[in-house]
Write a protein that holds these residues in place. Structure first.
Motif, PDB file in Angstrom:
ATOM      1  N   LEU A  65       0.837  -1.201   0.000  1.00  0.00           N
ATOM      2  CA  LEU A  65       0.000   0.000   0.000  1.00  0.00           C
ATOM      3  C   LEU A  65       0.873   1.252   0.000  1.00  0.00           C
ATOM      4  O   LEU A  65       0.533   2.272  -0.600  1.00  0.00           O
ATOM      5  CB  LEU A  65      -0.926  -0.026   1.215  1.00  0.00           C
ATOM      6  N   TYR A  66       2.001   1.158   0.655  1.00  0.00           N
ATOM      7  CA  TYR A  66       3.012   2.218   0.639  1.00  0.00           C
ATOM      8  C   TYR A  66       3.474   2.453  -0.804  1.00  0.00           C
ATOM      9  O   TYR A  66       3.550   3.577  -1.293  1.00  0.00           O
ATOM     10  CB  TYR A  66       4.144   1.746   1.539  1.00  0.00           C
ATOM     11  N   ALA A  94      -4.289   2.075   5.411  1.00  0.00           N
ATOM     12  CA  ALA A  94      -3.728   2.076   4.068  1.00  0.00           C
ATOM     13  C   ALA A  94      -3.379   3.495   3.632  1.00  0.00           C
ATOM     14  O   ALA A  94      -2.325   3.742   3.033  1.00  0.00           O
ATOM     15  CB  ALA A  94      -4.726   1.457   3.096  1.00  0.00           C
ATOM     16  N   ALA A  95      -4.261   4.455   3.959  1.00  0.00           N
ATOM     17  CA  ALA A  95      -4.020   5.838   3.556  1.00  0.00           C
ATOM     18  C   ALA A  95      -2.747   6.368   4.223  1.00  0.00           C
ATOM     19  O   ALA A  95      -1.952   7.073   3.583  1.00  0.00           O
ATOM     20  CB  ALA A  95      -5.221   6.706   3.919  1.00  0.00           C
ATOM     21  N   LEU A  96      -2.537   6.019   5.488  1.00  0.00           N
ATOM     22  CA  LEU A  96      -1.318   6.457   6.171  1.00  0.00           C
ATOM     23  C   LEU A  96      -0.079   5.883   5.470  1.00  0.00           C
ATOM     24  O   LEU A  96       0.921   6.578   5.264  1.00  0.00           O
ATOM     25  CB  LEU A  96      -1.328   6.011   7.635  1.00  0.00           C
ATOM     26  N   ALA A 133      -8.327   3.598  -1.303  1.00  0.00           N
ATOM     27  CA  ALA A 133      -9.202   2.797  -2.161  1.00  0.00           C
ATOM     28  C   ALA A 133      -8.670   1.380  -2.306  1.00  0.00           C
ATOM     29  O   ALA A 133      -9.419   0.403  -2.177  1.00  0.00           O
ATOM     30  CB  ALA A 133      -9.329   3.458  -3.532  1.00  0.00           C
ATOM     31  N   ALA A 134      -7.362   1.274  -2.545  1.00  0.00           N
ATOM     32  CA  ALA A 134      -6.769  -0.064  -2.678  1.00  0.00           C
ATOM     33  C   ALA A 134      -6.982  -0.842  -1.385  1.00  0.00           C
ATOM     34  O   ALA A 134      -7.330  -2.035  -1.402  1.00  0.00           O
ATOM     35  CB  ALA A 134      -5.279   0.045  -3.008  1.00  0.00           C
ATOM     36  N   LEU A 177     -12.371  -5.638   1.396  1.00  0.00           N
ATOM     37  CA  LEU A 177     -13.665  -6.198   1.016  1.00  0.00           C
ATOM     38  C   LEU A 177     -13.519  -7.558   0.353  1.00  0.00           C
ATOM     39  O   LEU A 177     -14.301  -8.468   0.603  1.00  0.00           O
ATOM     40  CB  LEU A 177     -14.396  -5.237   0.067  1.00  0.00           C
ATOM     41  N   VAL A 178     -12.491  -7.685  -0.493  1.00  0.00           N
ATOM     42  CA  VAL A 178     -12.384  -8.908  -1.292  1.00  0.00           C
ATOM     43  C   VAL A 178     -11.669 -10.022  -0.529  1.00  0.00           C
ATOM     44  O   VAL A 178     -12.083 -11.178  -0.562  1.00  0.00           O
ATOM     45  CB  VAL A 178     -11.660  -8.612  -2.623  1.00  0.00           C
TER      46      VAL A 178
END
Lengths: 378, 307, 325
Positions: free
Chosen positions: B44-45, B200-202, B75-76, B82-83
């Motif tokens: 995610l980074y 994830a955003a962080l 978003a990722a 979710l998946v």
């Protein structure tokens, strides 16, 4: 990882220069096409295939596979290429550690190895081999050239390289020619991405020049951080630190850096101009030094194969050693240890029509060989 | 060694620590609330860095790229939660390790598929270019100071979020008793997705900020990921406070080790040898620190309530 | 002995692994022997890990350390035998495989004992992370220590020897690895059925109950972890001989991850799980690699599907639910 990317049997229709060989020739190319170092491998493959295509000979087959920059995988692929594909020549490895895993056992099995880049000292001296050729340089060469260059006008150098064998060879090569004083000799972790601590030391060291050997992503990170640090000491390095594969990612921060190289895109000779035009036409980007080296390796093989059968190792080796090619580098011949004797130039990173690239400044070494050839008894 | 140099190195350690905190905060939050160990955090980074570089190249603005990196990583993260991740909460750590290991392979190769093998270009915004003078007569890059500041703001923001808001209350409730908050009628599935996207955003933010300093390339998340794990294990898994202190400890130890160990050894052996051996020892230093801390306090410096 | 379905499948697997290299040899395709040897060695390494992970429930994310140490033992001993320089305390290197195996197993076991002694004080996620950290320590040490090649690794110019046979012949070397693998599987079965093995498994299932009957879970686990490390170290020595090369990449955390993957692919805690997993993994790698440059993406996808939907692994699919204990 066992990918046969290009089992290319090339059509004769392309060219009239292709003539039948005494024997069909099968070349196994092992190079890095995935992972962080893939950029170098892709340039190697593309440069090599360009020369093969230009030769337009249907008797040459090239099998290409990806080593993912893993030594044990490279060994496995080499075993397969020798045992199952029955190749005559191996080539393409970018990294010294992978080469050390593959080349000694390949030549022990009677196969030729023509290196397109990696050139560890271990294979250039007492352990040289009749079947092992290097079309690029000896690992120390470009560092030696910078040591020689630094003698002019630099009195106190700060030198830095990653803590692995190629890094140690680099600083050894530099010190072999550099006569001035050393401000510091620093080894960093392999794959390190933050150089703040080292840049702080540079600032405090009182050095009047900095030599760095940091290939790939390490060099990108260092140059960007150095440009922001406010330290105004000039930076220099071997050609790989500022090669075309990393320059776009460094950006303007690289402009002005001095490096050593055996080739730059502005070389003024017919072979270089043709290579540059062909490469850009074929792949739509500027070639790096890795592409040139691979291009020459392929040219060398093609030239030898047109004169002798690869099955006759002595005759084929003798033909290879004649190096009867038009290299984009200009002068090119083999030393007694089958490593190049060539000119080495000082280059400078410039921005030209919006593209960041290298320009040639002056010649540092003429007909430069390496320090290990005297130990080689072939 | 001058005071100025020591100060500069301390700032460097601080900056590395702040950056590690951004990674570790997400990891430890996700573990604290959902009990999940996420190896794909480094991916995610990487997503953040690639998003920032791509958008900055399109628009010519680093700042729009920075916003894009937050959005893309969140978003990722949400999609992955979710998946895939959602199916892993009830599994043991072994399954979590393995599934997220598989995600790393997919993210890395997928990114290479989309962006190619060459590193991308991402530059520091004009506003933060250059260096400023520090007391003691040395200079320091503005951008690194900005990272330290951004990290401090995020840390404070997280503190406010967790201690003062409704979402924070739910997160705290989730940390202390996972079954209970479901019973209280909180939509736990949405809460989990939100927390995962926040983590994830962080990570994406860290990736974008660091991307401008380093090279934006596939695999850039892995070394950081391992360091971030060291941080949260030292700090106590699940504890934000532990993550902050652990991050600063690791950042300063690593920087000072790389700087001081070779100098220390140079008192005893030749400089070239000292550089090599000191470099080797410095790269092992934080793992040694971690082993010592865990040998004394097996659950880290600030053990969370459960875990 | 009652031949249940899993035993039958195990026998078929063992027979297949033995048959393929002979067929490849007869057909003049020696590369497939190399592939089968790789399967046998990876299965051996994973069998070692399976002792800790499958029986003891100890998720070690650092077994690459033992695999690499075994590899370096082979490389360093062979290098000293080749150069003639004495190693330590005047001892010389050796090219005898069986000596190398013993040294590799003992050294890996001792390092396992040391790492385990600290790591087993923790549990759960902490255990996973601390084993990872120790492996990283060994990895960085190997990369930056100049004496044995650092990042470049160490070449073994000629494969080490075994009395009475020619190890350079692919089929011979395969048979050596195969026999060692069978021996390790035998050891695993013995341990699983022994009092010690029962205690190890009981400690996984219910630590408190084990402690109340007077067994110390810590000691049981530490012993299990050390044996596990020794077996994986032995595999590392064979792996170095297969490639005639050893490098820090044997110590990387990806290697640790791969070893766990092998066990899960095959089926956790099962005797033949590692073999089934290793076979599947190597075949995936080979087949997918032949199809696409993006094989790692698809490998990740397959792994994900296995973890999410086929938890018993290959043997779970073929032989049904495992009976634990």
């Amino acid at each position: 990882m066992k990918k046969i990317l290009a089992a290319a049997t090339l059509a004769l229709s392309m060219s009239t220069t292709g003539m039948a060989f005494a024997e069909p020739l099968k070349i196994g190319m092992i190079t890095t096409l995935s992972g962080g170092g893939a950029g170098l491998g892709i340039d190697t493959r593309d440069g090599f295939m360009l020369a093969i295509k230009n030769a337009g000979n249907k008797d040459i087959t090239v099998v290409t596979e990806d080593d993912a920059q893993k030594p044990e995988l490279a060994v496995q692929i080499a075993d397969k290429m020798i045992q199952s594909d029955k190749v005559d020549i191996l080539t393409g490895i970018v990294w010294s550690n992978l080469l050390m895993a593959v080349a000694p056992s390949a030549v022990a099995q009677g196969k030729f190895y023509v290196s397109t880049n990696a050139a560890p000292a271990a294979l250039a001296g007492a352990n040289c081999n009749k079947l092992y050729f290097n079309a690029a340089y000896q690992n120390d060469n470009l560092h030696e050239a910078m040591g020689e260059y630094a003698n002019k006008g630099y009195k106190k150098m700060f030198i830095l390289a990653p803590n692995y064998p190629a890094g140690k060879d680099s600083l050894t090569g530099f010190k072999r020619y550099y006569k001035g004083q050393l401000a510091a000799e620093v080894y960093t972790q392999v794959g390190q991405t933050d150089y703040a601590a080292e840049i702080a030391q540079m600032r405090a060291s009182g050095a009047d020049g900095i030599f760095v050997f940091l290939p790939g992503g390490m060099g990108i990170a260092f140059m960007k951080q150095f440009a922001q640090s406010g330290v105004k000491i000039p930076v220099m390095g071997p050609g790989f630190s500022f090669s075309q594969d990393v320059l776009p990612a460094i950006g303007d921060a690289a402009i002005g850096a001095k490096a050593s190289g055996q080739w730059a895109p502005d070389f003024d000779n017919a072979a270089s101009k043709k290579f540059l035009a062909d490469f850009q036409k074929e792949y739509n980007r500027l070639p790096s030094i890795y592409a040139v080296q691979a291009y020459d390796a392929a040219q060398l093989i093609v030239a030898a194969a047109s004169k002798a059968s690869v099955k006759n190792a002595d005759a084929f080796g003798a033909e290879l050693k004649k190096a009867d090619i038009q290299s984009p580098r200009g002068k090119f011949k083999f030393n007694t240890n089958q490593h190049p004797i060539q000119d080495i130039y000082l280059t400078e990173v410039i921005k030209q029509n919006g593209v960041i690239t290298n320009k040639t400044v002056e010649k540092i070494f003429s007909d430069h060989g390496d320090a290990y050839a005297k130990d080689c008894k072939i | 060694m001058t005071l100025a140099l020591a100060l500069e190195q301390l700032l460097n350690g601080l900056q590395l620590g702040v950056m590690l905190f951004l990674m570790a905060a997400g990891l430890t939050l996700i573990f604290g609330v959902m009990g999940l160990i996420n190896l794909a955090h480094g991916s995610l980074y990487m997503v953040g860095a690639f998003a920032c570089a791509t958008v900055a190249a399109w628009t010519g603005s680093f700042w729009i790229g920075l916003v894009a990196s937050l959005a893309a990583a969140a978003a990722a993260g949400a999609i992955v939660e979710l998946v895939v991740i959602r199916r892993l909460y009830d599994r043991d750590h072994l399954d979590q390790v393995l599934a997220t290991f598989a995600l790393i392979l997919m993210f890395s190769e997928g990114t290479r598929w989309l962006f190619g093998s060459f590193p991308l270009y991402l530059d520091i915004p004009p506003l933060l270019q250059g260096a400023v003078a520090l007391p003691g007569g040395t200079e320091y890059p503005v951008y690194r100071l900005a990272i330290i500041l951004a990290g401090a703001i995020v840390a404070f923001g997280l503190y406010l979020l967790i201690s003062r808001t409704r979402l924070g209350m739910r997160i705290r409730a989730g940390e202390s008793d996972r079954e209970m908050i479901g019973a209280l009628g909180v939509d736990i599935r949405t809460l989990y997705t939100v927390v995962f996207a926040l983590g994830a955003a962080l990570a994406g933010l860290a990736g974008a900020m660091v991307g401008a300093l380093q090279s934006v390339q596939v695999g850039m998340g892995e070394p950081v990921l391992i360091l971030a794990f060291v941080v949260i294990v030292i700090g106590g898994i699940g504890s934000i406070k532990g993550a902050l202190l652990g991050a600063l400890l690791v950042g300063v130890t690593d920087t000072m080790g790389r700087f001081l160990l070779p100098k220390l050894l140079a008192l005893f052996v030749a400089p070239a040898q000292a550089g090599m051996i000191g470099g080797a020892a410095a790269s092992m230093l934080i793992y040694i620190v971690m082993a010592v801390i865990l040998a004394v306090k097996p659950r880290g410096l600030f053990p969370a309530a459960h875990a | 002995m009652i031949l249940n379905r899993e035993t039958l499948i195990n026998l078929v697997l063992a027979a297949l692994l033995l048959a393929v290299p002979f067929a490849a040899d007869a057909l003049g395709q020696p590369f497939y022997i190399t592939l089968a040897t790789r399967i046998a060695i990876l299965a051996l390494a994973a069998t070692g890990l399976n002792l800790a992970l499958g029986l003891g429930g100890l998720v070690s994310f650092g077994h690459a350390a033992f695999f690499g140490i075994g590899g370096y033992v082979a490389g360093i001993l062979a290098a000293h035998a080749f150069s003639g320089e004495p190693l330590l305390f005047g001892l010389s290197g050796t090219k005898q495989m069986w000596v190398i195996w013993i040294v590799a197993a003992i050294l890996s076991g001792l390092v396992g004992l040391a790492i385990g002694a600290i790591s087993l004080r923790t549990s759960g996620v902490y255990f996973i992370m601390i084993t990872l950290a120790f492996a990283q320590m060994v990895y960085y040490f190997a990369i930056s220590w100049p004496a044995y090649g650092g990042e470049d690794g160490l070449s073994i110019l000629v494969r080490n020897q075994f009395p009475g046979v020619n190890t350079m012949r692919p089929l011979t070397f395969f048979l050596i690895c195969y026999v060692v693998l069978l021996a390790a599987l035998g050891l695993f079965a013995l341990i699983r059925a022994s009092r010690f093995g029962t205690a190890l498994q009981a400690a996984r299932q219910n630590e408190v109950r084990v402690a109340t009957v007077g067994i110390q879970p810590y000691r049981i686990r530490l012993t299990g972890f050390a044996i596990s490390a020794a077996v994986t170290g032995l595999a590392g020595a064979l792996f170095a001989d297969l490639n005639r090369f050893v490098s820090p990449s044997m110590l990387s955390w990806h290697m640790s991850g791969e070893l766990i993957v092998l066990i899960i692919l095959g089926g956790t805690g099962r005797l033949f799980g590692p073999l089934a997993g290793a076979a599947l993994y190597v075949i995936f790698e080979y087949a997918l690699g032949g199809l696409t440059e993006r094989w790692q993406f698809f490998l990740g996808l397959i792994l994900l599907v296995v973890v999410l939907f086929a938890r018993g692994g290959l043997l779970g699919l073929l032989a049904g639910k495992a009976k634990h204990g």
